[in-house]
Scaffold this motif. Structure first.
Motif, PDB file in Angstrom:
ATOM      1  N   ARG A   1       0.859  -1.180   0.000  1.00 12.41           N
ATOM      2  CA  ARG A   1       0.000   0.000   0.000  1.00 12.41           C
ATOM      3  C   ARG A   1       0.894   1.229   0.000  1.00 12.41           C
ATOM      4  O   ARG A   1       2.093   1.149   0.266  1.00 12.41           O
ATOM      5  N   TYR A   2       0.282   2.371  -0.261  1.00 10.17           N
ATOM      6  CA  TYR A   2       1.020   3.627  -0.177  1.00 10.17           C
ATOM      7  C   TYR A   2       1.314   3.936   1.283  1.00 10.17           C
ATOM      8  O   TYR A   2       0.509   3.632   2.167  1.00 10.17           O
ATOM      9  N   PHE A   3       2.456   4.546   1.535  1.00 11.47           N
ATOM     10  CA  PHE A   3       2.696   5.140   2.841  1.00 11.47           C
ATOM     11  C   PHE A   3       1.695   6.285   2.990  1.00 11.47           C
ATOM     12  O   PHE A   3       1.167   6.785   1.999  1.00 11.47           O
ATOM     13  N   SER A   4       1.483   6.737   4.189  1.00 18.67           N
ATOM     14  CA  SER A   4       0.581   7.876   4.378  1.00 18.67           C
ATOM     15  C   SER A   4       1.137   9.101   3.648  1.00 18.67           C
ATOM     16  O   SER A   4       2.340   9.188   3.360  1.00 18.67           O
ATOM     17  N   GLU A   5       0.257  10.042   3.352  1.00 18.88           N
ATOM     18  CA  GLU A   5       0.685  11.266   2.670  1.00 18.88           C
ATOM     19  C   GLU A   5       1.750  12.003   3.477  1.00 18.88           C
ATOM     20  O   GLU A   5       2.719  12.524   2.911  1.00 18.88           O
ATOM     21  N   LEU A   6       1.583  12.035   4.782  1.00 24.33           N
ATOM     22  CA  LEU A   6       2.563  12.717   5.624  1.00 24.33           C
ATOM     23  C   LEU A   6       3.916  12.001   5.583  1.00 24.33           C
ATOM     24  O   LEU A   6       4.969  12.644   5.472  1.00 24.33           O
ATOM     25  N   THR A   7       3.891  10.674   5.634  1.00 23.76           N
ATOM     26  CA  THR A   7       5.142   9.918   5.528  1.00 23.76           C
ATOM     27  C   THR A   7       5.788  10.160   4.177  1.00 23.76           C
ATOM     28  O   THR A   7       7.007  10.389   4.090  1.00 23.76           O
ATOM     29  N   ASN A   8       4.987  10.135   3.109  1.00 27.42           N
ATOM     30  CA  ASN A   8       5.565  10.364   1.786  1.00 27.42           C
ATOM     31  C   ASN A   8       6.111  11.780   1.646  1.00 27.42           C
ATOM     32  O   ASN A   8       7.106  11.996   0.948  1.00 27.42           O
ATOM     33  N   MET A   9       5.509  12.753   2.310  1.00 28.24           N
ATOM     34  CA  MET A   9       6.061  14.108   2.272  1.00 28.24           C
ATOM     35  C   MET A   9       7.428  14.128   2.953  1.00 28.24           C
ATOM     36  O   MET A   9       8.365  14.767   2.458  1.00 28.24           O
ATOM     37  N   ALA A  10       7.551  13.413   4.059  1.00 26.36           N
ATOM     38  CA  ALA A  10       8.845  13.326   4.742  1.00 26.36           C
ATOM     39  C   ALA A  10       9.860  12.589   3.869  1.00 26.36           C
ATOM     40  O   ALA A  10      11.029  12.995   3.783  1.00 26.36           O
ATOM     41  N   VAL A  11       9.424  11.526   3.201  1.00 21.72           N
ATOM     42  CA  VAL A  11      10.317  10.779   2.312  1.00 21.72           C
ATOM     43  C   VAL A  11      10.744  11.654   1.133  1.00 21.72           C
ATOM     44  O   VAL A  11      11.911  11.636   0.723  1.00 21.72           O
ATOM     45  N   LEU A  12       9.815  12.450   0.595  1.00 26.91           N
ATOM     46  CA  LEU A  12      10.159  13.365  -0.490  1.00 26.91           C
ATOM     47  C   LEU A  12      11.236  14.347  -0.046  1.00 26.91           C
ATOM     48  O   LEU A  12      12.205  14.598  -0.767  1.00 26.91           O
ATOM     49  N   THR A  13      11.081  14.871   1.144  1.00 24.77           N
ATOM     50  CA  THR A  13      12.077  15.795   1.688  1.00 24.77           C
ATOM     51  C   THR A  13      13.436  15.115   1.820  1.00 24.77           C
ATOM     52  O   THR A  13      14.476  15.690   1.477  1.00 24.77           O
ATOM     53  N   GLU A  14      13.413  13.888   2.289  1.00 24.17           N
ATOM     54  CA  GLU A  14      14.651  13.111   2.419  1.00 24.17           C
ATOM     55  C   GLU A  14      15.303  12.892   1.051  1.00 24.17           C
ATOM     56  O   GLU A  14      16.520  13.070   0.906  1.00 24.17           O
ATOM     57  N   GLU A  15      14.504  12.533   0.063  1.00 22.21           N
ATOM     58  CA  GLU A  15      15.047  12.286  -1.276  1.00 22.21           C
ATOM     59  C   GLU A  15      15.594  13.566  -1.908  1.00 22.21           C
ATOM     60  O   GLU A  15      16.628  13.536  -2.579  1.00 22.21           O
ATOM     61  N   VAL A  16      14.926  14.686  -1.701  1.00 23.46           N
ATOM     62  CA  VAL A  16      15.440  15.964  -2.205  1.00 23.46           C
ATOM     63  C   VAL A  16      16.776  16.279  -1.529  1.00 23.46           C
ATOM     64  O   VAL A  16      17.709  16.768  -2.176  1.00 23.46           O
ATOM     65  N   GLY A  17      16.892  15.960  -0.248  1.00 19.83           N
ATOM     66  CA  GLY A  17      18.163  16.154   0.453  1.00 19.83           C
ATOM     67  C   GLY A  17      19.280  15.307  -0.142  1.00 19.83           C
ATOM     68  O   GLY A  17      20.423  15.767  -0.271  1.00 19.83           O
ATOM     69  N   GLU A  18      18.962  14.073  -0.512  1.00 18.16           N
ATOM     70  CA  GLU A  18      19.971  13.206  -1.134  1.00 18.16           C
ATOM     71  C   GLU A  18      20.390  13.753  -2.495  1.00 18.16           C
ATOM     72  O   GLU A  18      21.572  13.718  -2.850  1.00 18.16           O
ATOM     73  N   LEU A  19      19.433  14.277  -3.244  1.00 19.26           N
ATOM     74  CA  LEU A  19      19.742  14.906  -4.525  1.00 19.26           C
ATOM     75  C   LEU A  19      20.623  16.138  -4.308  1.00 19.26           C
ATOM     76  O   LEU A  19      21.618  16.344  -5.020  1.00 19.26           O
ATOM     77  N   ALA A  20      20.288  16.934  -3.318  1.00 21.02           N
ATOM     78  CA  ALA A  20      21.084  18.134  -3.006  1.00 21.02           C
ATOM     79  C   ALA A  20      22.513  17.758  -2.622  1.00 21.02           C
ATOM     80  O   ALA A  20      23.467  18.448  -3.014  1.00 21.02           O
ATOM     81  N   ARG A  21      22.660  16.669  -1.893  1.00 24.02           N
ATOM     82  CA  ARG A  21      23.995  16.208  -1.491  1.00 24.02           C
ATOM     83  C   ARG A  21      24.856  15.893  -2.716  1.00 24.02           C
ATOM     84  O   ARG A  21      26.017  16.300  -2.806  1.00 24.02           O
ATOM     85  N   VAL A  22      24.281  15.179  -3.676  1.00 24.45           N
ATOM     86  CA  VAL A  22      25.027  14.835  -4.887  1.00 24.45           C
ATOM     87  C   VAL A  22      25.378  16.087  -5.678  1.00 24.45           C
ATOM     88  O   VAL A  22      26.512  16.250  -6.132  1.00 24.45           O
ATOM     89  N   ILE A  23      24.429  16.994  -5.826  1.00 26.84           N
ATOM     90  CA  ILE A  23      24.692  18.220  -6.583  1.00 26.84           C
ATOM     91  C   ILE A  23      25.749  19.073  -5.892  1.00 26.84           C
ATOM     92  O   ILE A  23      26.637  19.634  -6.543  1.00 26.84           O
ATOM     93  N   ALA A  24      25.683  19.149  -4.563  1.00 25.78           N
ATOM     94  CA  ALA A  24      26.677  19.933  -3.816  1.00 25.78           C
ATOM     95  C   ALA A  24      28.081  19.375  -4.006  1.00 25.78           C
ATOM     96  O   ALA A  24      29.057  20.126  -4.034  1.00 25.78           O
ATOM     97  N   ARG A  25      28.184  18.078  -4.138  1.00 21.15           N
ATOM     98  CA  ARG A  25      29.500  17.463  -4.300  1.00 21.15           C
ATOM     99  C   ARG A  25      29.970  17.475  -5.751  1.00 21.15           C
ATOM    100  O   ARG A  25      31.142  17.641  -6.024  1.00 21.15           O
ATOM    101  N   ARG A  26      29.042  17.302  -6.669  1.00 19.85           N
ATOM    102  CA  ARG A  26      29.437  17.275  -8.077  1.00 19.85           C
ATOM    103  C   ARG A  26      29.671  18.676  -8.629  1.00 19.85           C
ATOM    104  O   ARG A  26      30.603  18.915  -9.387  1.00 19.85           O
ATOM    105  N   TYR A  27      28.822  19.634  -8.266  1.00 16.75           N
ATOM    106  CA  TYR A  27      28.891  20.971  -8.857  1.00 16.75           C
ATOM    107  C   TYR A  27      29.280  22.054  -7.865  1.00 16.75           C
ATOM    108  O   TYR A  27      29.575  23.172  -8.270  1.00 16.75           O
ATOM    109  N   GLY A  28      29.264  21.726  -6.590  1.00 19.70           N
ATOM    110  CA  GLY A  28      29.575  22.709  -5.565  1.00 19.70           C
ATOM    111  C   GLY A  28      30.981  22.533  -5.024  1.00 19.70           C
ATOM    112  O   GLY A  28      31.843  21.937  -5.665  1.00 19.70           O
ATOM    113  N   ASP A  29      31.176  23.031  -3.825  1.00 21.48           N
ATOM    114  CA  ASP A  29      32.510  23.065  -3.229  1.00 21.48           C
ATOM    115  C   ASP A  29      32.828  21.855  -2.362  1.00 21.48           C
ATOM    116  O   ASP A  29      33.961  21.706  -1.913  1.00 21.48           O
ATOM    117  N   GLN A  30      31.844  21.003  -2.110  1.00 25.20           N
ATOM    118  CA  GLN A  30      32.114  19.825  -1.296  1.00 25.20           C
ATOM    119  C   GLN A  30      32.658  18.700  -2.168  1.00 25.20           C
ATOM    120  O   GLN A  30      32.493  18.708  -3.391  1.00 25.20           O
TER     121      GLN A  30
END
Length: 119
Positions: A30-59
């Motif tokens: 089944r789907y996770f609850s909408e609130l859980t999926n919103m938290a998961v979306l935030t987590e996934e955006v953070g993982e994307l930001a981490r890769v971009i910060a390392r590939r294109y940023g100063d980290q």
């Protein structure tokens, strides 16, 4: 529902929403609850930001750390598609409306922005 089992050909947003729904109902129980999926979306955006910060940023990446930019973007899209399915949002129609809104509001704003046109 017809599935692209060979992973060939383009996928529309509507098809992507259906494919995710089919996967959830077949393998995900089944789907996770909408609130859980919103938290998961935030987590996934953070993982994307981490890769971009390392590939294109100063980290830099840690030794042995692997980063797949496309996979991280797909993770974000997956959870967004889940949220759209759960809340009854047709992303195809919403994207059409959003493009029309941006065109009406911003069609001259960026063209006339000296910060974007100077180089």
């Amino acid at each position: 529902m017809e599935q692209d089992t060979n992973n060939t050909g383009d996928i529309t947003l509507r098809q992507a929403q259906r494919m995710v729904d089919h996967w959830i109902r077949t393998y995900g129980v089944r789907y996770f609850s909408e609130l859980t999926n919103m938290a998961v979306l935030t987590e996934e955006v953070g993982e994307l930001a981490r890769v971009i910060a390392r590939r294109y940023g100063d980290q830099s990446f840690k030794p042995g750390e692997r980063a797949n930019l496309g996979d991280e973007m797909a993770d974000v899209l997956w959870v967004l598609l889940c949220l759209a399915n759960q809340t009854g949002v047709d992303l195809t129609e919403e994207l059409r409306r959003n493009i029309a809104k941006k065109t009406g509001r911003d069609k001259l704003r960026h063209i006339n922005n000296e910060k974007l046109t100077e180089k």
